[in-house]
Design an enzyme around this catalytic site. Structure first.
Site, mmCIF file in Angstrom:
data_model
loop_
_atom_site.group_PDB
_atom_site.id
_atom_site.type_symbol
_atom_site.label_atom_id
_atom_site.label_comp_id
_atom_site.label_asym_id
_atom_site.label_seq_id
_atom_site.Cartn_x
_atom_site.Cartn_y
_atom_site.Cartn_z
ATOM 1 N N HIS A 89 0.849 -1.209 0.000
ATOM 2 C CA HIS A 89 0.000 0.000 0.000
ATOM 3 C C HIS A 89 0.875 1.244 0.000
ATOM 4 O O HIS A 89 1.988 1.246 0.541
ATOM 5 C CB HIS A 89 -0.996 0.006 1.163
ATOM 6 C CG HIS A 89 -0.397 -0.006 2.536
ATOM 7 N ND1 HIS A 89 -0.043 1.142 3.211
ATOM 8 C CD2 HIS A 89 -0.094 -1.029 3.389
ATOM 9 C CE1 HIS A 89 0.432 0.830 4.406
ATOM 10 N NE2 HIS A 89 0.428 -0.482 4.541
ATOM 11 N N ASP A 91 -0.313 4.394 1.045
ATOM 12 C CA ASP A 91 -0.686 5.376 2.063
ATOM 13 C C ASP A 91 0.083 5.103 3.347
ATOM 14 O O ASP A 91 0.646 4.011 3.540
ATOM 15 C CB ASP A 91 -2.194 5.338 2.324
ATOM 16 C CG ASP A 91 -2.642 4.029 2.962
ATOM 17 O OD1 ASP A 91 -2.349 2.968 2.373
ATOM 18 O OD2 ASP A 91 -3.269 4.051 4.042
ATOM 19 N N ASP A 122 6.661 1.124 6.472
ATOM 20 C CA ASP A 122 5.261 0.718 6.365
ATOM 21 C C ASP A 122 4.483 1.703 5.496
ATOM 22 O O ASP A 122 4.065 2.739 5.971
ATOM 23 C CB ASP A 122 4.662 0.671 7.771
ATOM 24 C CG ASP A 122 3.227 0.201 7.804
ATOM 25 O OD1 ASP A 122 2.777 -0.432 6.834
ATOM 26 O OD2 ASP A 122 2.545 0.486 8.805
ATOM 27 N N GLU A 153 -5.050 1.696 3.234
ATOM 28 C CA GLU A 153 -4.958 0.554 4.148
ATOM 29 C C GLU A 153 -4.935 0.990 5.599
ATOM 30 O O GLU A 153 -5.524 0.352 6.468
ATOM 31 C CB GLU A 153 -3.709 -0.266 3.826
ATOM 32 C CG GLU A 153 -3.641 -1.619 4.549
ATOM 33 C CD GLU A 153 -3.007 -1.548 5.937
ATOM 34 O OE1 GLU A 153 -3.162 -2.503 6.708
ATOM 35 O OE2 GLU A 153 -2.374 -0.508 6.261
ATOM 36 N N GLU A 154 -4.240 2.089 5.883
ATOM 37 C CA GLU A 154 -4.052 2.487 7.269
ATOM 38 C C GLU A 154 -5.329 3.007 7.930
ATOM 39 O O GLU A 154 -5.465 2.948 9.147
ATOM 40 C CB GLU A 154 -2.968 3.574 7.361
ATOM 41 C CG GLU A 154 -1.588 3.139 6.892
ATOM 42 C CD GLU A 154 -0.915 2.146 7.820
ATOM 43 O OE1 GLU A 154 -1.559 1.691 8.790
ATOM 44 O OE2 GLU A 154 0.248 1.812 7.581
ATOM 45 N N GLU A 158 -10.912 -2.012 4.863
ATOM 46 C CA GLU A 158 -12.045 -2.837 4.421
ATOM 47 C C GLU A 158 -12.539 -2.442 3.032
ATOM 48 O O GLU A 158 -13.240 -3.219 2.371
ATOM 49 C CB GLU A 158 -13.187 -2.748 5.433
ATOM 50 C CG GLU A 158 -13.902 -1.411 5.498
ATOM 51 C CD GLU A 158 -13.224 -0.421 6.410
ATOM 52 O OE1 GLU A 158 -13.779 0.673 6.612
ATOM 53 O OE2 GLU A 158 -12.131 -0.729 6.939
ATOM 54 N N HIS A 418 4.258 3.277 12.670
ATOM 55 C CA HIS A 418 3.169 3.944 13.391
ATOM 56 C C HIS A 418 3.694 4.797 14.541
ATOM 57 O O HIS A 418 2.917 5.194 15.412
ATOM 58 C CB HIS A 418 2.142 2.936 13.930
ATOM 59 C CG HIS A 418 1.378 2.205 12.879
ATOM 60 N ND1 HIS A 418 0.093 1.739 13.079
ATOM 61 C CD2 HIS A 418 1.694 1.841 11.614
ATOM 62 C CE1 HIS A 418 -0.333 1.122 11.984
ATOM 63 N NE2 HIS A 418 0.635 1.174 11.085
#
Length: 448
Positions: A89, A91, A122, A153-154, A158, A418
């Site tokens: 991903h 983002d 990430d 994604e972060e 879904e 994160h």
């Protein structure tokens, strides 16, 4: 190509790899509400250009309802060869408090063989792993290739799950590589075979119509914040184990790391003990964990002498791979209602759930990636779990039960994903790129 030729090509391409990763990291592609959309769309456009540079004949952006576009790429399989889906991903998480960063979060900075910046690990390292591994083959891929790179994604993973369920043929493949995890430590190769699921909710407690003067009413008026604090502390026993009935502790079958190493990696302060019982692997990968991730109460700077009428908390549950997210959510919320003191009014909302994943079989793709990783790292990989969740994985496992799902990446426990000062070790990135290129070659050769 021989393994030696593949590794030489990876080494020759590392300067471009690092340069391209910096071009990605400089973009603050935070897909959370309230953040500018332009950098996220710029990251999608750069992802498209990078995949084209890898020799893929078909690359395009596909709109995703209520989200940012997926970047999809494809190359047909040679006769008799399998097809591999590569996922990552573009983002990233918000930077948070920039005062806690040693370098500006969106100014990629090399220090002692590592690249620092939000998203460097990430998951822009996952994206650049795919691009760099594919470049090795100069458009002559040993297997069919599909690449799917999502843009939210972060915050709302879904959305891609729904996209996959609606477009299954677009992503169907024999093996699926999820490059959004990594190794316990730099140079310690591992395949992730277990992911915890997750559930999250907001709990609100009300006791009064309005806040009241703490001098005139304190001591008799029920304080909503005190009620909420009592409820939240009831979730764990004195050792830190979850004590909600029905959420049993589990056992992880693989190796467990040392508590000393974990303390150092996590930055646990001297004299502060770890929480919970059982091995670290049991606690981190096979058992339930409940964390209070946010509180809505008056700040210390804004505090007034008042008994609070309302208080809210955001609560996250991590769920073992064999657990059910909806059941865990219902169990925890029912328990909080039960332990609420003084008849306080309790409501719940903002629910999120995601399933875990447990690898159940080993086939030719698993064999090929283990051999590739052993060559790239100089030692055989081990089996590990991951305490976090990747929403897409459970959907892929359910939609394509015959596909082998492989989870690896250039992140490690010291990468500070994160968190402030996120970084990717560039030597680790090189080894993971070599792993992927060697895997694609070995998997294609074995099939033929």
């Amino acid at each position: 190509m021989t393994p030696e030729e593949i590794e030489s090509a990876v080494d020759a391409g590392m300067a471009q790899t690092v340069d391209d990763l910096k071009r990605l990291v400089v973009l603050p592609s935070v897909a959370f509400p309230g953040h500018p959309e332009a950098p996220v769309l710029e990251a999608a456009a750069l992802t498209e250009r990078l995949l084209r540079s890898a020799g893929l004949p078909e690359v395009r952006q596909i709109p995703v309802e209520g989200s940012f576009p997926v970047v999809f790429a494809e190359a047909p399989a040679p006769p008799g060869a399998p097809t591999v889906l590569l996922y990552s991903h573009y983002d990233v998480q918000p930077a948070g408090d920039t005062a806690l960063w040693r370098t500006p979060p969106f100014e990629p900075t090399e220090i002692d063989g590592a690249l620092y910046g939000r998203g460097a690990a990430d998951d822009k390292s996952g994206l650049i792993t795919h691009v760099s591994a594919l470049r090795v083959f100069e458009g002559r891929f040993p297997v069919g290739i599909k690449v799917i790179v999502e843009g939210q994604e972060e915050y709302a993973g879904e959305r891609l799950q729904e996209f996959v369920e609606t477009n299954p043929e677009l992503v169907r493949a024999d093996a699926m590589v999820i490059a959004d995890c990594g190794n316990p430590h730099v140079g310690d190769p591992a395949l992730t075979t277990s992911l915890r699921g997750m559930a999250a909710f907001t709990v609100e407690v009300r006791t009064l119509t309005d806040p009241l003067h703490s001098g005139a009413f304190g001591g008799a008026a029920p304080d909503a914040l005190s009620a909420l604090m009592r409820m939240l502390t009831a979730l764990h026993d004195d050792q830190g184990d979850v004590r909600v009935p029905g959420l049993a502790r589990g056992v992880f079958p693989g190796e467990s790391g040392s508590e000393e190493t974990f303390r150092a990696t996590a930055g646990v302060l001297d004299g502060v003990s770890l929480v919970g019982t059982g091995t670290l692997a049991d606690r981190l990968w096979a058992s339930y964990a409940i964390t209070v991730t946010g509180l809505d109460v008056p700040t210390v700077m804004g505090a007034i002498n008042a008994v609070q009428a309302v208080a809210r908390a955001r609560v996250t549950i991590r769920i073992p791979a064999d657990g059910d997210s909806k059941t865990a959510l219902d169990t925890v919320t029912a328990y909080l209602e039960k332990v609420a003191p003084w008849g306080a009014q309790v409501t719940f909302g903002d629910f999120v759930i995601g399933s875990g994943f447990q690898a159940t079989s080993s086939g030719p793709a698993r064999t090929a990636v283990e051999a590739a990783m052993a060559r790239a790292f100089g030692r055989a990989p081990r089996q590990v779990g991951q305490g976090g969740s990747i929403p897409l994985v459970a959907t892929l496992a359910e939609q394509f039960p015959e596909a082998e799902i492989l989870l690896y990446g250039a992140e490690d426990e010291g990468a500070a994903i994160h968190a402030p000062n996120e970084r990717v070790d560039l030597g680790e990135l090189r080894r993971v790129i070599a792993t992927e290129a060697l895997f694609l070659a070995e998997y294609g050769a074995a099939a033929r």
